[in-house]
Structure formats: C-alpha cells, structure tokens
Design a protein around this motif. Structure first.
Motif, mmCIF file in Angstrom:
data_model
loop_
_atom_site.group_PDB
_atom_site.id
_atom_site.type_symbol
_atom_site.label_atom_id
_atom_site.label_comp_id
_atom_site.label_asym_id
_atom_site.label_seq_id
_atom_site.Cartn_x
_atom_site.Cartn_y
_atom_site.Cartn_z
ATOM 1 N N SER A 133 0.332 -5.783 0.944
ATOM 2 C CA SER A 133 1.512 -6.694 1.936
ATOM 3 C C SER A 133 1.048 -7.030 2.659
ATOM 4 C CB SER A 133 1.770 -5.205 2.246
ATOM 5 O OG SER A 133 0.593 -4.110 2.984
ATOM 6 N N LEU A 134 2.038 -7.906 3.109
ATOM 7 C CA LEU A 134 1.856 -9.295 4.242
ATOM 8 C C LEU A 134 2.355 -8.710 4.702
ATOM 9 C CD1 LEU A 134 -0.074 -11.915 5.294
ATOM 10 C CD2 LEU A 134 0.945 -13.060 3.200
ATOM 11 N N GLU A 135 2.333 -8.981 5.918
ATOM 12 C CA GLU A 135 3.321 -9.222 7.342
ATOM 13 C C GLU A 135 2.818 -10.266 7.961
ATOM 14 O OE1 GLU A 135 4.522 -6.301 10.693
ATOM 15 O OE2 GLU A 135 4.149 -5.639 9.087
ATOM 16 N N MET A 136 4.166 -11.155 8.954
ATOM 17 C CA MET A 136 4.043 -11.856 9.862
ATOM 18 C C MET A 136 5.005 -12.163 11.148
ATOM 19 S SD MET A 136 2.988 -15.759 7.737
ATOM 20 C CE MET A 136 2.643 -15.145 5.924
ATOM 21 N N ARG A 137 4.664 -11.637 11.841
ATOM 22 C CA ARG A 137 5.588 -12.118 13.603
ATOM 23 C C ARG A 137 5.235 -12.655 14.415
ATOM 24 N NH1 ARG A 137 8.099 -7.166 13.348
ATOM 25 N NH2 ARG A 137 8.211 -5.888 12.593
ATOM 26 N N GLY A 138 5.814 -13.431 14.778
ATOM 27 C CA GLY A 138 6.615 -14.338 15.492
ATOM 28 C C GLY A 138 6.176 -15.958 16.055
ATOM 29 N N ASP A 139 5.426 -16.473 16.420
ATOM 30 C CA ASP A 139 5.730 -18.084 16.236
ATOM 31 C C ASP A 139 4.833 -18.784 15.151
ATOM 32 O OD1 ASP A 139 8.053 -17.922 17.871
ATOM 33 O OD2 ASP A 139 7.244 -18.097 19.339
ATOM 34 N N SER A 140 5.030 -19.655 14.640
ATOM 35 C CA SER A 140 3.582 -21.085 14.051
ATOM 36 C C SER A 140 4.659 -21.842 14.016
ATOM 37 C CB SER A 140 4.109 -20.132 12.523
ATOM 38 O OG SER A 140 3.205 -20.941 11.999
ATOM 39 N N TYR A 141 3.839 -21.997 15.440
ATOM 40 C CA TYR A 141 3.224 -23.948 15.339
ATOM 41 C C TYR A 141 1.723 -23.956 15.704
ATOM 42 C CZ TYR A 141 4.682 -22.179 20.537
ATOM 43 O OH TYR A 141 4.904 -22.062 22.232
ATOM 44 N N PRO A 142 0.782 -23.529 15.002
ATOM 45 C CA PRO A 142 -0.345 -23.821 15.055
ATOM 46 C C PRO A 142 -1.324 -25.182 15.158
ATOM 47 C CG PRO A 142 -0.404 -23.049 13.394
ATOM 48 C CD PRO A 142 0.946 -22.997 13.820
ATOM 49 N N GLU A 143 -2.147 -25.343 16.351
ATOM 50 C CA GLU A 143 -2.660 -26.895 16.359
ATOM 51 C C GLU A 143 -3.507 -27.172 14.998
ATOM 52 O OE1 GLU A 143 -6.232 -28.874 18.534
ATOM 53 O OE2 GLU A 143 -5.210 -27.222 19.529
ATOM 54 N N ASN A 144 -3.626 -26.048 14.797
ATOM 55 C CA ASN A 144 -3.983 -27.261 12.877
ATOM 56 C C ASN A 144 -3.619 -25.877 11.732
ATOM 57 O OD1 ASN A 144 -5.446 -27.121 10.712
ATOM 58 N ND2 ASN A 144 -7.249 -28.285 11.274
ATOM 59 N N SER A 179 7.787 -9.782 -3.945
ATOM 60 C CA SER A 179 8.876 -10.224 -2.959
ATOM 61 C C SER A 179 8.813 -10.416 -1.643
ATOM 62 C CB SER A 179 9.677 -9.007 -3.016
ATOM 63 O OG SER A 179 9.556 -7.885 -2.275
ATOM 64 N N ILE A 180 10.055 -10.616 -0.860
ATOM 65 C CA ILE A 180 9.812 -11.349 0.815
ATOM 66 C C ILE A 180 11.525 -10.327 1.185
ATOM 67 C CG2 ILE A 180 10.378 -13.298 2.085
ATOM 68 C CD1 ILE A 180 8.714 -14.780 0.383
ATOM 69 N N ALA A 181 10.985 -10.031 2.834
ATOM 70 C CA ALA A 181 12.117 -9.773 2.964
ATOM 71 C C ALA A 181 11.530 -10.462 4.521
ATOM 72 C CB ALA A 181 11.694 -8.119 3.506
ATOM 73 N N HIS A 213 8.731 -11.877 9.937
ATOM 74 C CA HIS A 213 9.182 -11.521 10.841
ATOM 75 C C HIS A 213 9.338 -13.439 12.302
ATOM 76 C CE1 HIS A 213 10.257 -7.588 10.869
ATOM 77 N NE2 HIS A 213 9.305 -7.374 9.881
ATOM 78 N N LEU A 214 9.388 -13.968 11.710
ATOM 79 C CA LEU A 214 8.797 -15.437 12.136
ATOM 80 C C LEU A 214 10.120 -16.122 13.094
ATOM 81 C CD1 LEU A 214 7.368 -17.671 9.429
ATOM 82 C CD2 LEU A 214 6.677 -15.271 11.350
ATOM 83 N N SER A 217 0.872 -18.635 17.125
ATOM 84 C CA SER A 217 0.739 -18.784 15.564
ATOM 85 C C SER A 217 1.649 -17.103 15.578
ATOM 86 C CB SER A 217 -0.866 -18.368 15.516
ATOM 87 O OG SER A 217 -1.767 -17.794 16.415
ATOM 88 N N PRO A 218 1.748 -16.707 14.332
ATOM 89 C CA PRO A 218 2.002 -15.278 14.640
ATOM 90 C C PRO A 218 0.604 -14.273 14.623
ATOM 91 C CG PRO A 218 2.133 -16.984 12.411
ATOM 92 C CD PRO A 218 1.747 -17.599 13.092
ATOM 93 N N ALA A 219 1.227 -13.247 14.463
ATOM 94 C CA ALA A 219 0.335 -11.787 13.809
ATOM 95 C C ALA A 219 0.767 -12.198 12.437
ATOM 96 C CB ALA A 219 0.972 -10.402 14.744
#
Length: 131
Positions: free
Chosen positions: A29-40, A98-100, A68-69, A14-16
């Motif tokens: 502001s919302l930031e997400m970093r990493g892989d995203s395949y959580p169990e649920n 907006s999204i970056a 940064h997924l 799961s991402p940060a």
C-alpha cells in the motif's frame, strides 16, 4: 526482493509518503498526502518509484494507492504519470493494482487532474470527494 517501507513526513512543499508491504506477502500500500512541489521532484519521487517498481516485479504483487494530494506542480504530475505507467503495465500482466484519489469539493483543479489521469488507466481508479 525485500522492500523497505518508506515513511516520509510532509513538508510545506512535499507530501507525506507511507509505503508498506504486508509482512510475508507482496501486498503493498502506498499513501501520499499533502502538496507536491518539491524543489527536485525527480529526487523526491525516485525512492517511491523504485519501491513501486520493486514491488510490482514480484509475480504475486498487489498494490493499493491512496492519494490525498492537494496540489501538484508539473514535475510532480510527470512523476505520478511514471508511477501510473508502472501500474498500467502490472495490470496488463494480471496483477491487482488500484488507485483511490480523494479530493476536497472546493478543489476542482485536482478533481480535473485526477479525471485526466483516470482516462489513461485501465486498472481500478476511484475518485472520491472528502465529505
């Protein structure tokens, strides 16, 4: 409504997540970093979705999302689509959203996914490579 900031540490699956609102405003502001395949994925993304929904319910809300997924499974893609739908609705109401989305040059799959998302969005949506 006062939103509580969200700070989730990344795990292997799961991402940060860092979701913050500038004190005294509705500028988020919302930031997400990493892989995203959580169990649920539904359980993982529900607090994020509710945070976005709550922020965008404010008449003067603004929201910048930075992604940064590296990898998203199908259920994470669905969760992101739900979040982007909220942004689209807010944009149509005149709110600044907006999204970056940043991706590694070697990760064509994520670049293609970001492009597919962008096609369905009318709000500012930047796709950038990491140098």
């Amino acid at each position: 409504m006062i939103m509580t900031d969200i700070r989730l540490t990344a795990t292997q699956s799961s991402p940060a997540v860092i979701a913050t609102v500038t004190p005294g405003s509705h500028n988020g502001s919302l930031e997400m970093r990493g892989d995203s395949y959580p169990e649920n994925s539904f359980e993982f993304f529900t607090p994020v979705f509710k945070w976005v929904e709550s922020l965008l319910a404010e008449p003067d809300a603004t929201l910048k999302i930075e992604l940064h997924l590296l990898y998203l499974n199908t259920s994470s893609v669905k969760a992101m689509m739900d979040i982007f739908d909220l942004l689209e609705e807010a944009h149509e109401e005149g709110k600044k959203v907006s999204i970056a989305w940043y991706y590694d040059n070697d990760n064509e799959r994520i670049a293609e996914l970001a492009e597919e998302f962008k096609e369905d969005c009318s709000f500012p949506f930047a796709i950038n490579t990491l140098s």
